[in-house]
Design an enzyme around this catalytic site. Structure first.
Site, PDB file in Angstrom:
ATOM      1  N   SER A 281     108.971  26.567  70.053  1.00  0.00           N
ATOM      2  CA  SER A 281     109.992  27.614  70.134  1.00  0.00           C
ATOM      3  C   SER A 281     109.530  28.789  70.981  1.00  0.00           C
ATOM      4  CB  SER A 281     110.353  28.101  68.729  1.00  0.00           C
ATOM      5  OG  SER A 281     110.932  27.082  67.974  1.00  0.00           O
ATOM      6  N   GLU A 298     115.275  21.451  72.936  1.00  0.00           N
ATOM      7  CA  GLU A 298     115.072  20.688  71.700  1.00  0.00           C
ATOM      8  C   GLU A 298     113.710  21.145  71.213  1.00  0.00           C
ATOM      9  OE1 GLU A 298     113.450  18.416  69.286  1.00  0.00           O
ATOM     10  OE2 GLU A 298     113.663  16.666  70.604  1.00  0.00           O
ATOM     11  N   CYS A 333     108.500  16.446  65.585  1.00  0.00           N
ATOM     12  CA  CYS A 333     109.332  17.635  65.452  1.00  0.00           C
ATOM     13  C   CYS A 333     110.312  17.485  64.300  1.00  0.00           C
ATOM     14  CB  CYS A 333     110.077  17.921  66.748  1.00  0.00           C
ATOM     15  SG  CYS A 333     111.014  16.536  67.392  1.00  0.00           S
TER      16      CYS A 333
END
Length: 552
Positions: A281, A298, A333
């Site tokens: 992020s 993503e 993830c």
């Protein structure tokens, strides 16, 4: 069969035989038509080399990034990394692609058919046992995971390619028409490429993520430059060679190895019309600013699972929880990061069964292995900070792996779970700590009463990443309440719900963010790799009695 799989995993984890990466070696038929390495033969004594591809040519670099074997620390791969002085050929290559793409519904439509043929040939190649085994073992060498987990990547990639054989690529560009206001007028909606684009993918799925996103970009008519984490880029280098062997024009894709600073400079100078980023992020937010929003993300996911009030199939639920949290050493993830257990489960042996399942994982078969983005000390430090929260306790794990040769730059801990009381999780001073994503074999566990479900939902609302989730219940009213008050883009619901799993048959990606990117399905490809273009045909005729009207 399982014994065979385990033995293969053990063999890969052992010291490989010496060979010269550029000598003629005995690769199986079909593999030898494209491969320049042998996965089991790469070693510190005879390292493999990864090249770059630009303007249709494989090139080296004066700079070399040495990759160490995650299992023993040997320098076993040399990656020719481009620095900031070497990006000009890549800038020129991307800049040569017009905004309307390499193909579109009005330009070179035969390329849609060409990519259907390429997909068919590549899918066939990956279906061959020797080829699938080659890529499975190569994945294991650079991103250690069990043979079954690594093979899962190859299988999903092969099935994805099968899905887009024949006419399926051109069906992605299906248009629609709406009648106009008068004779000769119609509006048509088309899926239009962006033209020059960039793809940046992480280490944890070195084949599946880059192939699915790359092919989606190509299907829609874009010209991509691809950057894969250098630690694992050898996998995609070999896959590109396979695709070339299956008919992919060598000039259609550029492939660059570089550090993040160099890639950022390339993006700034080449100015791709769209960039797909899969990864952390923090980097995602920086890129979003640098690229002025021309990006699809993503990014990281702190993924949750809720066990509902209906207790059933205890063994199965425990097994899925173990797989979600600890397969691939938690380096997905979509890995289960936070497990909410309804009080009804407190009367069961779920936690003890989860502990038993976690403790059977071992380095020998790579069901637990090196963590490539966190050190052992940093993960254990995080555990200790959590244990300072009142009421917290270590459920299992929390110790380094023993008797291994994993280099200290990587992490190596036993599968770990820490219990934190719900009322403590939601406190401001604790929430940020508890929801910190640890990309390793680690999870938070808590419990809740039926009356506390609103608190659970509020905790989920406060999260910033909404990738995957699981609501484990067959109670339709419970499912309705949780699903209706959450946002995660890929949510499994029902008794068999999980958090992990990105097969080719359903959308995988976050929700709640207009920059969110999907992967795998026609909807994902169209969303990420094309935009809408409306063409209004208005060919007449003009009415015979038409006269110039008054000004308006």
């Amino acid at each position: 069969m399982f014994k065979c799989i385990v033995n293969r995993g053990v063999r890969i984890a052992s010291t490989p035989r010496i060979y010269n990466a550029f000598a003629s070696f005995n690769l199986p038929r079909y593999v030898s038509t494209f491969a320049t390495v042998d996965a089991e033969e790469i070693s510190g004594s005879s390292p493999a080399e990864v090249l770059n591809l630009v303007q249709g040519k494989w090139i080296g670099s004066s700079n070399s990034n040495t990759i160490v074997d995650p299992l023993n620390g040997d320098s076993f791969i040399k990656v020719a990394e481009v620095d900031e002085t070497g990006i000009q050929p890549f800038v020129e290559s991307l800049s040569s692609c017009p905004k309307h793409g390499v193909h579109n519904p009005f330009k070179s439509p035969e390329r849609y058919l060409m990519y259907g043929d390429i997909s068919a040939k590549a899918a066939h190649m990956l279906s061959l046992p020797k080829v699938s085994d080659f890529f499975t073992r190569l994945i294991q060498r650079v991103s250690p995971k069990s043979y079954q987990q690594a093979y899962g990547e190859v299988y999903v990639t092969q099935k994805f390619l099968e899905n887009f054989c024949g006419d399926q690529v051109r069906f992605l560009a299906r248009s629609f028409a709406v009648p106009g206001n008068h004779l000769g007028q119609q509006s048509h909606g088309f899926r239009w490429p962006y033209g020059p684009v960039a793809i940046i993918t992480p280490f944890n799925f070195p084949l599946e993520i880059p192939v699915l996103q790359l092919m989606g970009a190509l299907y829609m008519g874009n010209k991509p430059v691809l950057k894969v984490d250098s630690k694992v880029s050898i996998v995609m280098e070999q896959m590109l060679r396979l695709l070339h062997n299956c008919g992919l024009p060598v000039e259609d894709v550029d492939f660059i190895n570089s550090d993040g600073k160099t890639m950022n400079k390339l993006l700034q100078e080449a100015n791709p019309r769209m960039t797909l980023f899969t990864g952390s992020s923090r980097v995602a937010e920086k890129l979003a600013g640098d690229l002025k929003g021309k990006i699809k993300l993503e990014d990281a996911g702190f993924d949750w699972k809720i066990l509902g009030p209906d207790v059933q199939q205890e063994d199965y639920i425990a097994w899925v929880c173990d797989q979600d949290a600890y397969a691939c050493s938690g380096q997905k993830c979509s890995a289960q990061s936070l497990l909410f257990i309804h009080e009804n489960w407190s009367q069961t042996s779920l936690i003890s069964k989860l502990k038993d399942l976690a403790e059977r994982r071992k380095l020998e078969d790579l069901t637990v292995g090196p963590v490539l983005t966190f050190t052992t000390d940093s993960m254990l430090e995080h555990v200790n900070k959590l244990l300072e929260i009142p009421g917290s306790k270590l459920l299992f794990g929390g110790q380094p792996l023993k008797d291994h040769s994993i280099p200290s730059i990587y992490g190596a801990i036993k599968p770990t779970a820490v219990y934190v009381p719900l009322e403590e999780i939601v406190k401001g001073k604790n929430y940020e700590l508890v929801t910190k994503e640890i990309f390793g074999p680690f999870q938070i566990v808590t419990d809740y009463k039926s009356s506390q479900l609103p608190i659970v939902l509020d905790a989920l609302e406060r999260m910033h990443a909404h990738l995957t989730a699981a609501v484990v219940s067959n109670d339709p009213l419970f499912l309705q309440q949780v699903i209706g008050n959450t946002v995660n883009g890929t949510t499994y619901a029902g008794l068999r719900a999980r958090t992990t799993g990105a097969p080719q048959n359903h959308w995988f990606g976050p929700a709640g963010d207009p920059r969110g990117a999907g992967i795998g399905t026609p909807e994902a490809i169209k969303l990420v790799w094309s935009c809408h273009r409306e063409i209004i045909y208005d060919v007449g005729p003009v009415p015979n009695n038409w006269e110039i009207p008054p000004s308006t």
